[in-house]
Design an enzyme around this catalytic site. Structure first.
Site, short mmCIF file in Angstrom:
data_model
loop_
_atom_site.label_atom_id
_atom_site.label_comp_id
_atom_site.label_asym_id
_atom_site.label_seq_id
_atom_site.Cartn_x
_atom_site.Cartn_y
_atom_site.Cartn_z
N HIS A 205 0.83 -1.21 0.00
CA HIS A 205 0.00 0.00 0.00
C HIS A 205 0.86 1.25 0.00
O HIS A 205 1.62 1.49 0.93
CB HIS A 205 -0.93 -0.01 1.21
CG HIS A 205 -2.02 1.01 1.13
ND1 HIS A 205 -2.95 1.00 0.12
CD2 HIS A 205 -2.33 2.08 1.91
CE1 HIS A 205 -3.79 2.01 0.28
NE2 HIS A 205 -3.43 2.69 1.36
N HIS B 116 0.76 5.59 -1.34
CA HIS B 116 0.32 6.80 -2.04
C HIS B 116 1.60 7.62 -2.22
O HIS B 116 2.03 8.32 -1.29
CB HIS B 116 -0.70 7.59 -1.22
CG HIS B 116 -1.86 6.78 -0.73
ND1 HIS B 116 -2.88 6.37 -1.55
CD2 HIS B 116 -2.16 6.29 0.50
CE1 HIS B 116 -3.77 5.68 -0.84
NE2 HIS B 116 -3.36 5.61 0.40
N GLN C 101 2.39 11.28 -1.02
CA GLN C 101 2.41 11.60 0.41
C GLN C 101 3.82 11.55 1.02
O GLN C 101 4.03 11.98 2.15
CB GLN C 101 1.44 10.68 1.18
CG GLN C 101 -0.01 10.96 0.82
CD GLN C 101 -1.02 10.10 1.56
OE1 GLN C 101 -0.69 9.44 2.53
NE2 GLN C 101 -2.25 10.09 1.07
N ARG D 168 -6.02 14.89 7.08
CA ARG D 168 -6.49 14.79 5.70
C ARG D 168 -6.58 16.18 5.05
O ARG D 168 -6.36 16.31 3.84
CB ARG D 168 -7.86 14.09 5.66
CG ARG D 168 -8.25 13.65 4.26
CD ARG D 168 -9.54 12.87 4.24
NE ARG D 168 -10.70 13.73 4.51
CZ ARG D 168 -11.95 13.42 4.16
NH1 ARG D 168 -12.20 12.26 3.58
NH2 ARG D 168 -12.94 14.22 4.44
N TYR E 109 -4.92 7.84 -6.75
CA TYR E 109 -6.16 8.58 -7.00
C TYR E 109 -5.95 10.02 -7.46
O TYR E 109 -6.90 10.75 -7.68
CB TYR E 109 -7.08 8.55 -5.77
CG TYR E 109 -6.48 9.00 -4.46
CD1 TYR E 109 -6.40 10.35 -4.14
CD2 TYR E 109 -6.01 8.07 -3.54
CE1 TYR E 109 -5.87 10.76 -2.93
CE2 TYR E 109 -5.47 8.48 -2.33
CZ TYR E 109 -5.40 9.83 -2.03
OH TYR E 109 -4.86 10.23 -0.82
N ARG F 218 -17.13 4.76 1.42
CA ARG F 218 -17.74 6.08 1.44
C ARG F 218 -17.58 6.80 0.09
O ARG F 218 -18.33 7.72 -0.21
CB ARG F 218 -17.17 6.94 2.58
CG ARG F 218 -15.71 7.28 2.48
CD ARG F 218 -15.23 8.16 3.65
NE ARG F 218 -13.87 8.62 3.45
CZ ARG F 218 -12.79 7.95 3.86
NH1 ARG F 218 -12.91 6.82 4.52
NH2 ARG F 218 -11.57 8.42 3.61
N HIS G 113 -9.68 0.57 0.67
CA HIS G 113 -9.53 1.04 2.06
C HIS G 113 -10.78 0.62 2.82
O HIS G 113 -11.89 0.92 2.38
CB HIS G 113 -9.51 2.57 2.11
CG HIS G 113 -8.25 3.24 1.67
ND1 HIS G 113 -8.26 4.38 0.93
CD2 HIS G 113 -6.94 2.97 1.90
CE1 HIS G 113 -7.02 4.80 0.71
NE2 HIS G 113 -6.20 3.95 1.28
N GLU H 158 -10.73 1.90 8.46
CA GLU H 158 -9.53 2.50 9.04
C GLU H 158 -9.91 3.33 10.26
O GLU H 158 -9.17 3.40 11.24
CB GLU H 158 -8.84 3.38 8.00
CG GLU H 158 -7.60 4.10 8.54
CD GLU H 158 -6.84 4.87 7.47
OE1 GLU H 158 -7.36 5.01 6.35
OE2 GLU H 158 -5.71 5.31 7.76
N HIS I 277 -6.02 -1.50 5.76
CA HIS I 277 -6.42 -0.98 7.08
C HIS I 277 -7.71 -1.63 7.57
O HIS I 277 -8.66 -0.92 7.92
CB HIS I 277 -6.69 0.53 7.07
CG HIS I 277 -5.64 1.40 6.47
ND1 HIS I 277 -4.36 1.45 6.94
CD2 HIS I 277 -5.70 2.28 5.44
CE1 HIS I 277 -3.69 2.34 6.23
NE2 HIS I 277 -4.47 2.84 5.31
N ASP J 55 2.21 3.04 2.95
CA ASP J 55 1.07 3.94 2.91
C ASP J 55 1.47 5.41 2.79
O ASP J 55 1.72 5.90 1.70
CB ASP J 55 0.19 3.67 4.15
CG ASP J 55 -1.15 4.38 4.10
OD1 ASP J 55 -1.42 5.07 3.12
OD2 ASP J 55 -1.94 4.23 5.06
#
Ligand SMILES: [Zn+2]
Length: 449
Positions: free
Chosen positions: A52, A54, A57, A78, A117, A204, A227, A230, A264, A315
């Site tokens: 995992h 991203h 980040q 976030r 994403y 979500r 995901h 989490e 997660h 992550d």
């Protein structure tokens, strides 16, 4: 045959062997062959799969450690993440991913699942090539030599209530047709070290009927990541809107099997633990990120008892080290239970060996690539450890993995090969200086106001 490689010790699913070497052909292990213990072939282990990531980040590591509110949480983090995400374009994403992937290789990760994403321009407009950001990641992986499983992310709504994406989320979004076009365009560039799967951002962000339609339209057998569970907040929202907890809902409404990786799966009931383990899905645990974000603790012992598959991910990249992920996976359990040596299996009383076996065993299904064991037909992806390091003084074979994972912080990975090609020698990535020089320039510009 391209090459014969001796090993002083070779890590296999049954533990260390001192009498085996590898015959290589076209980037794969052709055969494991009998060999005299040469003493100079090194301690060879399969490279670790990072389940995992991203990539963008990576630049945030260390930038979110000042308190902004007494109740700082994932949700306040976030907001910073969205602000930084808004600054990237394909060129800066390439520079950051190249630095990250070189660091991963030096740390012993030889493959990475990129949960991607950041698709469009900051205002949500697709780039002239809608796959430009994805291709920046592919170029970074090819340039550094890491094996990539690219997971373009389907991201459609801003919450369980189906609210539209916020201004900051707009660059993540697709309708289903646009998303499937992106997926197909990326499948067309797959090769021996690039596999394309799909990620659903979260329950979500993907309405039930969209997930069902996507699963209908996608080819079978691709890696599918999501995901899940989490945050306590998302468990509660899911209960309110879908009348089930996230893992419970997913197991009831999607054909979850060994192609799936649940990222997660932190907040689980006993029934959900049994359900995931029985499905064959892998849980991607990201201990340093989950600790950094204050997510909660994965119920490792119960999950191991249920026979569940699991692996690790870096992550958000507050740490880029399989050693630290595995170490903290165990330490979290020790702090919680006030006992020692929690992660042990039926095959070994060694925590290190149990953790290594577990994370290697999930690599193949989570990445969709022939990784995780140096056996006939599999990828010639390996790492060797620095036998001269003080951490290994006097080590017997049965001590090596525990020493690697639980003795200090000096990097102990010496050589790294991916598809038979040397990408790290003497602990240094082949292009470290050029990649890091560019990273400094790009990040300074990215963070400048
Ligand atoms: Zn994530």
């Amino acid at each position: 045959m391209d090459e014969l490689r001796d090993a002083s010790l070779l890590w296999t699913p049954a533990g260390w062997r001192g009498d085996a070497g590898l015959e290589l052909a076209a980037g794969r292990v052709a055969r494991v062959v009998p060999a005299e213990p040469s003493g100079n072939g090194g301690w060879l282990l399969p490279g670790i799969a990072n389940l995992h990531s991203h990539a963008f980040q990576r630049v945030m590591a260390g930038l979110t450690e000042r308190q902004t509110h007494a109740q700082d949480s994932f949700w306040t983090w976030r907001e910073t993440m969205y602000r930084i995400a808004a600054r990237f374009d394909p060129d800066s994403l390439h520079a950051v991913a190249a630095q990250l992937y070189a660091e991963m290789l030096e740390a012993g990760y030889t493959s990475v699942c990129e949960f991607h994403y950041l698709h469009h321009a900051p205002d949500g407009t697709p780039y002239a090539d809608p796959a430009a950001m994805s291709k920046a990641l592919v170029a970074a992986a090819r340039g550094t030599g890491i094996r990539l499983t690219l997971l373009p992310v389907l991201y459609m709504t801003g919450g369980f209530d189906r609210r539209p994406l916020s201004a900051r989320q707009r660059r993540f979004g697709h309708d289903l047709d646009g998303f499937l076009r992106l997926f197909e365009s990326l499948r067309a560039i797959e090769d021996d070290t690039l596999r394309v799967g799909v990620a659903f951002h979260s329950l979500r962000a993907v309405p039930p009927e969209a997930m069902a339609a996507a699963l209908d339209a996608l080819p079978p057998g691709i890696p599918l990541h999501v995901h899940i569970a989490e945050q306590i907040g998302e468990v509660q929202d899911c209960l309110t809107v879908r009348n089930a907890r996230p893992v419970e809902w997913l197991l009831d409404h999607a054909p979850v099997d060994a192609d799936w990786t649940l990222v997660h799966a932190t907040h689980l009931t006993a029934g959900e633990i049994a359900g995931i383990a029985g499905s064959g899905a892998t849980v991607a645990i990201c201990p340093t990120t989950e600790a950094n974000l204050g997510d909660g603790l994965f119920p490792l012992r119960d999950y191991l008892d249920a026979g569940g598959a699991w692996g690790i991910g870096s992550d958000s990249h507050v740490s880029v080290s399989p050693v630290e992920e595995l170490r903290w996976l165990e330490y979290g359990q020790r702090l919680h239970t006030r006992h020692r040596n929690i992660a042990v299996g039926t095959d070994s009383s060694s925590v290190g060996e149990t953790l290594l076996h577990g994370t290697l065993a999930s690599g193949q299904r989570a990445t969709g690539q022939p990784v995780g064991a140096l056996s006939s037909g599999n990828a010639a992806d390996w790492i060797t450890l620095d036998q001269q390091a003080p951490a290994f003084a006097g080590a017997r074979p049965e001590d090596v993995v525990d020493r690697w994972l639980f003795a200090g912080n000096r990097p102990l990975v010496r050589e790294v090969r991916v598809a038979g090609t040397t990408v790290v020698a003497d602990g240094r990535h082949r292009d470290r200086d050029a990649i890091t020089g560019r990273y400094h320039r790009v990040v300074a510009a990215l963070l400048a106001d």
